[in-house]
Scaffold this active site. Structure first.
Site, PDB file in Angstrom:
ATOM      1  N   HIS A 190       9.190 -47.388  23.895  1.00 45.70           N
ATOM      2  CA  HIS A 190       8.137 -46.771  23.081  1.00 45.70           C
ATOM      3  C   HIS A 190       7.068 -46.193  23.995  1.00 45.70           C
ATOM      4  CE1 HIS A 190       7.170 -51.050  23.573  1.00 45.70           C
ATOM      5  NE2 HIS A 190       5.886 -50.739  23.448  1.00 45.70           N
ATOM      6  N   HIS A 202       3.100 -45.124  24.138  1.00 41.78           N
ATOM      7  CA  HIS A 202       1.786 -45.311  23.527  1.00 41.78           C
ATOM      8  C   HIS A 202       0.979 -44.021  23.672  1.00 41.78           C
ATOM      9  CE1 HIS A 202       1.751 -49.805  23.288  1.00 41.78           C
ATOM     10  NE2 HIS A 202       2.645 -49.671  24.253  1.00 41.78           N
TER      11      HIS A 202
END
Length: 141
Positions: free
Chosen positions: A100, A102
């Site tokens: 992922h 950010h």
């Protein structure tokens, strides 16, 4: 992956505050909201970290980052910058092992901080060269 919290979010098994979705990525608000608008961009394909991406997935995922980042920035006139972070492995503070990215909007007095330590004094020409050679030798072109 059935135990993965991000896979469950992508599949609608766990609610999220979805920001954007297409056939490659799912973007949603990070529950921690380190700063207002803190968004996670995750590939829909389960890959643990950057080391599991192939070139096609990397191109597809990272091509979408500017579009999502622009939308986050445009959503609040107080945003004056943005950190884009990708943690890989426990030692690098990855806590969910589904890759992922950010998107961390920055505000004038947001109290978010990162520290980059300057170790320049510990390096001389030979040490830089050794690190350079070790990395460059990994390219098999």
């Amino acid at each position: 992956m059935t135990d993965c919290i991000f896979c469950k979010i992508i599949n609608g098994e766990i609610p999220s505050y979805k920001i954007y979705e297409d056939d490659v990525v799912y973007a949603f608000l990070d529950i921690s909201q380190a700063t207002p608008g803190h968004t996670l961009v995750v590939p829909k394909k389960h890959v643990k970290d950057i080391f599991e991406y192939d070139e096609d997935l990397a191109a597809a995922v990272f091509a979408r980052i500017p579009k999502i980042a622009r939308a986050v920035k445009a959503s609040n006139s107080e945003i004056i910058g943005m950190n884009i972070l990708n943690n890989n492995g426990k030692a690098a503070y990855q806590s969910v092992f589904h890759s992922h990215i950010h998107l961390l909007p920055r505000y004038a007095d947001d109290k978010f901080s990162m520290t980059f330590i300057n170790n320049e004094e510990e390096y001389d020409e030979a040490k830089y060269k050794a690190v350079q050679d070790a990395i460059r030798s990994q390219f098999k072109d």
